[in-house]
Design a protein around this motif. Structure first.
Motif, PDB file in Angstrom:
ATOM      1  N   HIS A 139       0.831  -1.206   0.000  1.00 49.37           N
ATOM      2  CA  HIS A 139       0.000   0.000   0.000  1.00 49.37           C
ATOM      3  C   HIS A 139       0.863   1.251   0.000  1.00 49.37           C
ATOM      4  N   ALA A 140       0.502   2.176  -0.865  1.00 51.01           N
ATOM      5  CA  ALA A 140       1.133   3.492  -0.940  1.00 51.01           C
ATOM      6  C   ALA A 140       0.091   4.443  -1.504  1.00 51.01           C
ATOM      7  N   PRO A 141       0.190   5.733  -1.174  1.00 52.22           N
ATOM      8  CA  PRO A 141      -0.778   6.679  -1.735  1.00 52.22           C
ATOM      9  C   PRO A 141      -0.567   6.849  -3.241  1.00 52.22           C
ATOM     10  N   HIS A 142      -1.630   7.137  -3.936  1.00 50.46           N
ATOM     11  CA  HIS A 142      -1.566   7.415  -5.366  1.00 50.46           C
ATOM     12  C   HIS A 142      -0.794   8.714  -5.568  1.00 50.46           C
ATOM     13  N   ALA A 143       0.051   8.793  -6.579  1.00 53.52           N
ATOM     14  CA  ALA A 143       0.900   9.967  -6.798  1.00 53.52           C
ATOM     15  C   ALA A 143       0.110  11.223  -7.137  1.00 53.52           C
ATOM     16  N   ILE A 144      -1.047  11.067  -7.778  1.00 49.69           N
ATOM     17  CA  ILE A 144      -1.829  12.230  -8.207  1.00 49.69           C
ATOM     18  C   ILE A 144      -3.121  12.383  -7.414  1.00 49.69           C
ATOM     19  N   GLU A 145      -3.751  11.275  -7.061  1.00 50.95           N
ATOM     20  CA  GLU A 145      -5.024  11.302  -6.358  1.00 50.95           C
ATOM     21  C   GLU A 145      -4.840  10.775  -4.936  1.00 50.95           C
ATOM     22  N   PRO A 146      -4.713  11.676  -3.970  1.00 51.73           N
ATOM     23  CA  PRO A 146      -4.412  11.247  -2.603  1.00 51.73           C
ATOM     24  C   PRO A 146      -5.515  10.441  -1.916  1.00 51.73           C
TER      25      PRO A 146
ATOM     26  N   LEU B 199      10.038 -12.340 -12.552  1.00 51.74           N
ATOM     27  CA  LEU B 199      10.027 -13.430 -13.504  1.00 51.74           C
ATOM     28  C   LEU B 199      11.302 -14.245 -13.367  1.00 51.74           C
ATOM     29  N   LYS B 200      11.319 -15.372 -13.992  1.00 58.48           N
ATOM     30  CA  LYS B 200      12.480 -16.237 -14.010  1.00 58.48           C
ATOM     31  C   LYS B 200      13.713 -15.446 -14.456  1.00 58.48           C
ATOM     32  N   GLY B 201      14.852 -15.772 -13.896  1.00 56.67           N
ATOM     33  CA  GLY B 201      16.068 -15.066 -14.271  1.00 56.67           C
ATOM     34  C   GLY B 201      16.243 -13.754 -13.536  1.00 56.67           C
ATOM     35  N   ASN B 202      15.565 -13.593 -12.422  1.00 57.34           N
ATOM     36  CA  ASN B 202      15.653 -12.382 -11.593  1.00 57.34           C
ATOM     37  C   ASN B 202      15.253 -11.113 -12.353  1.00 57.34           C
ATOM     38  N   GLN B 203      14.295 -11.230 -13.243  1.00 50.79           N
ATOM     39  CA  GLN B 203      13.794 -10.065 -13.955  1.00 50.79           C
ATOM     40  C   GLN B 203      12.661  -9.441 -13.152  1.00 50.79           C
ATOM     41  N   GLU B 204      12.729  -8.137 -13.002  1.00 51.07           N
ATOM     42  CA  GLU B 204      11.672  -7.397 -12.314  1.00 51.07           C
ATOM     43  C   GLU B 204      11.001  -6.480 -13.328  1.00 51.07           C
ATOM     44  N   VAL B 205       9.682  -6.550 -13.398  1.00 49.18           N
ATOM     45  CA  VAL B 205       8.920  -5.689 -14.294  1.00 49.18           C
ATOM     46  C   VAL B 205       8.050  -4.783 -13.437  1.00 49.18           C
ATOM     47  N   ALA B 206       8.172  -3.479 -13.667  1.00 49.84           N
ATOM     48  CA  ALA B 206       7.320  -2.512 -12.978  1.00 49.84           C
ATOM     49  C   ALA B 206       5.972  -2.497 -13.692  1.00 49.84           C
ATOM     50  N   VAL B 207       4.910  -2.773 -12.935  1.00 49.86           N
ATOM     51  CA  VAL B 207       3.576  -2.902 -13.513  1.00 49.86           C
ATOM     52  C   VAL B 207       2.614  -2.002 -12.743  1.00 49.86           C
ATOM     53  N   SER B 208       1.604  -1.535 -13.430  1.00 45.40           N
ATOM     54  CA  SER B 208       0.549  -0.741 -12.817  1.00 45.40           C
ATOM     55  C   SER B 208      -0.716  -0.984 -13.637  1.00 45.40           C
ATOM     56  N   ALA B 209      -1.803  -0.423 -13.177  1.00 48.79           N
ATOM     57  CA  ALA B 209      -3.012  -0.430 -14.007  1.00 48.79           C
ATOM     58  C   ALA B 209      -2.756   0.465 -15.211  1.00 48.79           C
ATOM     59  N   SER B 210      -3.573   0.343 -16.240  1.00 50.67           N
ATOM     60  CA  SER B 210      -3.438   1.266 -17.369  1.00 50.67           C
ATOM     61  C   SER B 210      -3.835   2.664 -16.891  1.00 50.67           C
ATOM     62  N   VAL B 211      -3.374   3.661 -17.595  1.00 45.25           N
ATOM     63  CA  VAL B 211      -3.606   5.056 -17.206  1.00 45.25           C
ATOM     64  C   VAL B 211      -5.094   5.334 -17.048  1.00 45.25           C
ATOM     65  N   GLU B 212      -5.926   4.716 -17.892  1.00 52.04           N
ATOM     66  CA  GLU B 212      -7.370   4.933 -17.827  1.00 52.04           C
ATOM     67  C   GLU B 212      -7.973   4.459 -16.500  1.00 52.04           C
ATOM     68  N   PHE B 213      -7.229   3.624 -15.791  1.00 47.28           N
ATOM     69  CA  PHE B 213      -7.705   3.086 -14.514  1.00 47.28           C
ATOM     70  C   PHE B 213      -6.780   3.489 -13.370  1.00 47.28           C
ATOM     71  N   LYS B 214      -6.287   4.735 -13.441  1.00 45.43           N
ATOM     72  CA  LYS B 214      -5.470   5.358 -12.408  1.00 45.43           C
ATOM     73  C   LYS B 214      -4.092   4.731 -12.262  1.00 45.43           C
ATOM     74  N   GLY B 215      -3.588   4.173 -13.346  1.00 54.79           N
ATOM     75  CA  GLY B 215      -2.263   3.567 -13.328  1.00 54.79           C
ATOM     76  C   GLY B 215      -1.171   4.546 -13.691  1.00 54.79           C
ATOM     77  N   ASP B 216       0.045   4.077 -13.598  1.00 55.45           N
ATOM     78  CA  ASP B 216       1.251   4.859 -13.850  1.00 55.45           C
ATOM     79  C   ASP B 216       1.679   4.644 -15.300  1.00 55.45           C
ATOM     80  N   ALA B 217       1.753   5.717 -16.062  1.00 55.70           N
ATOM     81  CA  ALA B 217       2.118   5.628 -17.478  1.00 55.70           C
ATOM     82  C   ALA B 217       3.540   5.126 -17.682  1.00 55.70           C
ATOM     83  N   ASN B 218       4.374   5.186 -16.658  1.00 52.45           N
ATOM     84  CA  ASN B 218       5.762   4.735 -16.765  1.00 52.45           C
ATOM     85  C   ASN B 218       5.917   3.245 -16.509  1.00 52.45           C
TER      86      ASN B 218
END
Length: 149
Positions: A12-19, A30-49
């Motif tokens: 849990h963390a506060p939303h960057a734009i909508e407090p 993922l396998k091989g120690n890969q980390e993927v930064a994931v969020s909801a899509s922007v249309e659903f209050k996700g992070d575009a990055n």
């Protein structure tokens, strides 16, 4: 049979734009120690990055199709020099439970190397075989079309 695993982690963390709401950001390991930064899509209050699950789904379908295409082409004696795709997925009302990725369009661009280059009919046949063989495509209900160039 094979088993495929991933690990999802969210804190849990506060939303960057909508407090008044929470951050949708999380990580997928993922396998091989890969980390993927994931969020909801922007249309659903996700992070575009970050990647979103819809992007990951269409990427999985495209990747699976490509891997089968490469294998089939090689078995037929063709050398693929490069393969690019810009898949598109359409999140739409599906008339049943609400929203779903109902359509996925693959747009592979392929160049061949070597002495043996397939004609357009052969390329279409390889795409058809790859389409029918792809594990991920066979696992989703979305219509998958191939607009090859």
């Amino acid at each position: 049979m094979s088993v495929h695993e991933a690990a999802i982690s969210w804190t849990h963390a506060p939303h960057a734009i909508e407090p008044n709401t929470y951050s949708r950001n999380h990580s997928v390991s993922l396998k091989g120690n890969q980390e993927v930064a994931v969020s909801a899509s922007v249309e659903f209050k996700g992070d575009a990055n970050c990647a979103d699950p819809e992007q990951m789904l269409i990427s999985a379908v495209s990747s699976c199709h490509m891997l089968f295409f490469l294998a089939i082409a090689e078995m037929q004696g063709f050398q693929v020099a490069s393969y690019q795709d810009d898949p598109k997925g359409y999140l739409e009302r599906n008339g049943k439970q609400g929203m779903a990725i109902t359509r996925i369009e693959l747009s592979p661009r392929i160049t061949f190397g070597g002495d043996k280059v397939p004609d357009q009919e052969t390329i279409s046949n390889i795409h058809s075989k790859a389409h029918n063989s792809c594990f991920i495509r066979n696992s989703v209900t979305a219509e998958v079309t191939i607009n090859a160039t």
